[in-house]
Design a protein around this motif. Sequence first.
Motif, PDB file in Angstrom:
ATOM      1  N   ALA A  50     -39.541 -61.828  28.674  1.00 40.16           N
ATOM      2  CA  ALA A  50     -38.988 -60.609  29.290  1.00 40.16           C
ATOM      3  C   ALA A  50     -39.978 -59.451  29.124  1.00 40.16           C
ATOM      4  CB  ALA A  50     -37.632 -60.270  28.684  1.00 40.16           C
ATOM      5  N   GLU A  51     -41.217 -59.681  29.518  1.00 40.83           N
ATOM      6  CA  GLU A  51     -42.275 -58.711  29.260  1.00 40.83           C
ATOM      7  C   GLU A  51     -42.024 -57.362  29.937  1.00 40.83           C
ATOM      8  OE1 GLU A  51     -46.232 -60.059  29.822  1.00 40.83           O
ATOM      9  OE2 GLU A  51     -45.993 -61.853  28.574  1.00 40.83           O
ATOM     10  N   GLY A  52     -41.466 -57.406  31.148  1.00 38.88           N
ATOM     11  CA  GLY A  52     -41.180 -56.153  31.850  1.00 38.88           C
ATOM     12  C   GLY A  52     -40.182 -55.314  31.089  1.00 38.88           C
ATOM     13  N   PHE A  53     -39.098 -55.968  30.632  1.00 38.04           N
ATOM     14  CA  PHE A  53     -38.067 -55.238  29.881  1.00 38.04           C
ATOM     15  C   PHE A  53     -38.616 -54.742  28.551  1.00 38.04           C
ATOM     16  CE2 PHE A  53     -34.808 -55.419  26.521  1.00 38.04           C
ATOM     17  CZ  PHE A  53     -33.980 -54.403  26.965  1.00 38.04           C
ATOM     18  N   THR A  88     -41.847 -48.447  25.683  1.00 35.24           N
ATOM     19  CA  THR A  88     -42.230 -47.133  26.208  1.00 35.24           C
ATOM     20  C   THR A  88     -41.139 -46.105  25.952  1.00 35.24           C
ATOM     21  OG1 THR A  88     -43.559 -48.174  27.955  1.00 35.24           O
ATOM     22  CG2 THR A  88     -42.935 -45.868  28.278  1.00 35.24           C
ATOM     23  N   ALA A  89     -39.877 -46.489  26.251  1.00 36.35           N
ATOM     24  CA  ALA A  89     -38.759 -45.566  26.048  1.00 36.35           C
ATOM     25  C   ALA A  89     -38.621 -45.187  24.579  1.00 36.35           C
ATOM     26  CB  ALA A  89     -37.463 -46.207  26.555  1.00 36.35           C
ATOM     27  N   ALA A  90     -38.768 -46.175  23.676  1.00 37.14           N
ATOM     28  CA  ALA A  90     -38.640 -45.900  22.242  1.00 37.14           C
ATOM     29  C   ALA A  90     -39.733 -44.938  21.774  1.00 37.14           C
ATOM     30  CB  ALA A  90     -38.702 -47.208  21.449  1.00 37.14           C
ATOM     31  N   MET A  91     -40.968 -45.180  22.210  1.00 36.23           N
ATOM     32  CA  MET A  91     -42.069 -44.303  21.787  1.00 36.23           C
ATOM     33  C   MET A  91     -41.971 -42.921  22.424  1.00 36.23           C
ATOM     34  SD  MET A  91     -45.349 -46.861  21.399  1.00 36.23           S
ATOM     35  CE  MET A  91     -44.920 -48.052  22.689  1.00 36.23           C
ATOM     36  N   ASP A  92     -41.486 -42.856  23.671  1.00 36.78           N
ATOM     37  CA  ASP A  92     -41.221 -41.550  24.284  1.00 36.78           C
ATOM     38  C   ASP A  92     -40.174 -40.790  23.474  1.00 36.78           C
ATOM     39  OD1 ASP A  92     -43.010 -41.946  26.331  1.00 36.78           O
ATOM     40  OD2 ASP A  92     -41.503 -42.539  27.816  1.00 36.78           O
ATOM     41  N   GLY A  93     -39.143 -41.512  23.016  1.00 38.88           N
ATOM     42  CA  GLY A  93     -38.092 -40.895  22.216  1.00 38.88           C
ATOM     43  C   GLY A  93     -38.607 -40.390  20.884  1.00 38.88           C
ATOM     44  N   VAL A  94     -39.457 -41.179  20.224  1.00 34.95           N
ATOM     45  CA  VAL A  94     -40.059 -40.754  18.946  1.00 34.95           C
ATOM     46  C   VAL A  94     -40.926 -39.510  19.154  1.00 34.95           C
ATOM     47  CG1 VAL A  94     -41.671 -41.393  17.120  1.00 34.95           C
ATOM     48  CG2 VAL A  94     -39.956 -43.045  17.896  1.00 34.95           C
ATOM     49  N   ALA A  95     -41.696 -39.525  20.229  1.00 36.28           N
ATOM     50  CA  ALA A  95     -42.525 -38.355  20.548  1.00 36.28           C
ATOM     51  C   ALA A  95     -41.640 -37.142  20.843  1.00 36.28           C
ATOM     52  CB  ALA A  95     -43.420 -38.652  21.749  1.00 36.28           C
ATOM     53  N   GLY A  96     -40.532 -37.374  21.557  1.00 37.76           N
ATOM     54  CA  GLY A  96     -39.596 -36.296  21.849  1.00 37.76           C
ATOM     55  C   GLY A  96     -38.969 -35.732  20.580  1.00 37.76           C
ATOM     56  N   GLU A 148     -47.573 -52.230  26.132  1.00 38.41           N
ATOM     57  CA  GLU A 148     -48.132 -53.429  26.758  1.00 38.41           C
ATOM     58  C   GLU A 148     -48.429 -54.490  25.703  1.00 38.41           C
ATOM     59  OE1 GLU A 148     -51.964 -53.008  28.801  1.00 38.41           O
ATOM     60  OE2 GLU A 148     -50.893 -53.569  30.646  1.00 38.41           O
ATOM     61  N   GLY A 149     -48.992 -54.080  24.570  1.00 36.94           N
ATOM     62  CA  GLY A 149     -49.265 -55.015  23.480  1.00 36.94           C
ATOM     63  C   GLY A 149     -47.992 -55.613  22.906  1.00 36.94           C
ATOM     64  N   LEU A 150     -46.950 -54.792  22.766  1.00 36.84           N
ATOM     65  CA  LEU A 150     -45.658 -55.282  22.279  1.00 36.84           C
ATOM     66  C   LEU A 150     -45.079 -56.320  23.220  1.00 36.84           C
ATOM     67  CD1 LEU A 150     -43.122 -55.071  20.416  1.00 36.84           C
ATOM     68  CD2 LEU A 150     -42.336 -53.211  21.897  1.00 36.84           C
ATOM     69  N   ALA A 151     -45.147 -56.045  24.526  1.00 41.86           N
ATOM     70  CA  ALA A 151     -44.609 -56.974  25.517  1.00 41.86           C
ATOM     71  C   ALA A 151     -45.338 -58.312  25.472  1.00 41.86           C
ATOM     72  CB  ALA A 151     -44.697 -56.361  26.913  1.00 41.86           C
TER      73      ALA A 151
END
Length: 325
Positions: free
Chosen positions: A276-279, A285-293, A267-270
């Motif tokens: 294009a805040e939604g994108f 979120t996807a990038a951080m989920d990937g890093v966590a994965g 949310e802070g990044l957006a």
Amino acid sequence: MSGLLALLDDVAAIAKVAAASVDDVIGQAAKAGSKAAGAVIDDAAVTPKYVSGFHPARELPIVWQIARGSLKNKLIFLLPIGLLLNEFLPFLITPLLMLGGAYLCFEGAEKIVHIFSPHHVDADQPADLIQDPTHLEKQKVSGAIKTDFILSAEIMTIALAEIPDGSIWMEAATLAVVAIGITVMVYGSVALIVKADDVGLMMANEGRFSLTRAIGLGIVKAMPSLLKVLMTVGTAAMLWVGGSIVIHGLKELGVAAPYDTIHHLAEGLAHAVGTAEGFMMWLGTAAMDGVAGLALGLILIPLVTRIIEPVWAMIRGKKATAAGH
């Protein structure tokens, strides 16, 4: 005569109800399937790497074997299991999904480690094909179907969660439509991707116009790079989807800190980007989920390779010895 007319009215009423039910199933399936878009993209991106490196004549048969295994996963195993769990043991769905997500993280992290390993050998190199192409094909198909099982479980669970409460038969019919539709879409796309170079070669060699030949040659030249990109996207998608499943699962189980942290950072990044805040929020979120994965996968690699796999091999060895006696 009046009895016949009454019977025809009843048949017409039943037909209308049946048609409405079909419309409901298709509508619910379309809505439920759209919610599983992330896992569908993952499935489509991951699969071409299992076909890469084989003789062109074997590409479509391999895709068909994987597609058939995918349908079997969805219709024979996951559909009834999902319905039964949803009906009688709904509390088990989240932990089982998290187990599948952890497996995706492990597999994605393992691929990255192999790429950067000093002794890394490309599994698709021709030498492997020359040694034992039949064994390699079976191994690839088995690996693809195993990975598909995890992704299909995610797709079917997301779809089931989006179906309005109703009869178990309506839920089963909707899930079956989702399963068949998504399988056709994913593996139809994969078939087009893996045969595009053959189509390009035919256009380049047999095209009547220079433009046709030029387009065909461009397709042939572009396909190796496209397949490499898809393999990269597939690995990244494994980590993204796997990480997302685990993080959402933790939230469902009452451990919301990882989810909340990622949500607030995205949310802070957006807001910081401002356009294009939604994108941007989705991308963050996807990038951080990937890093966590990836982090979870790296933790799991020694656990799986040094403990789980040796123990499993020992158990299987004991079973084989017992069967021999």
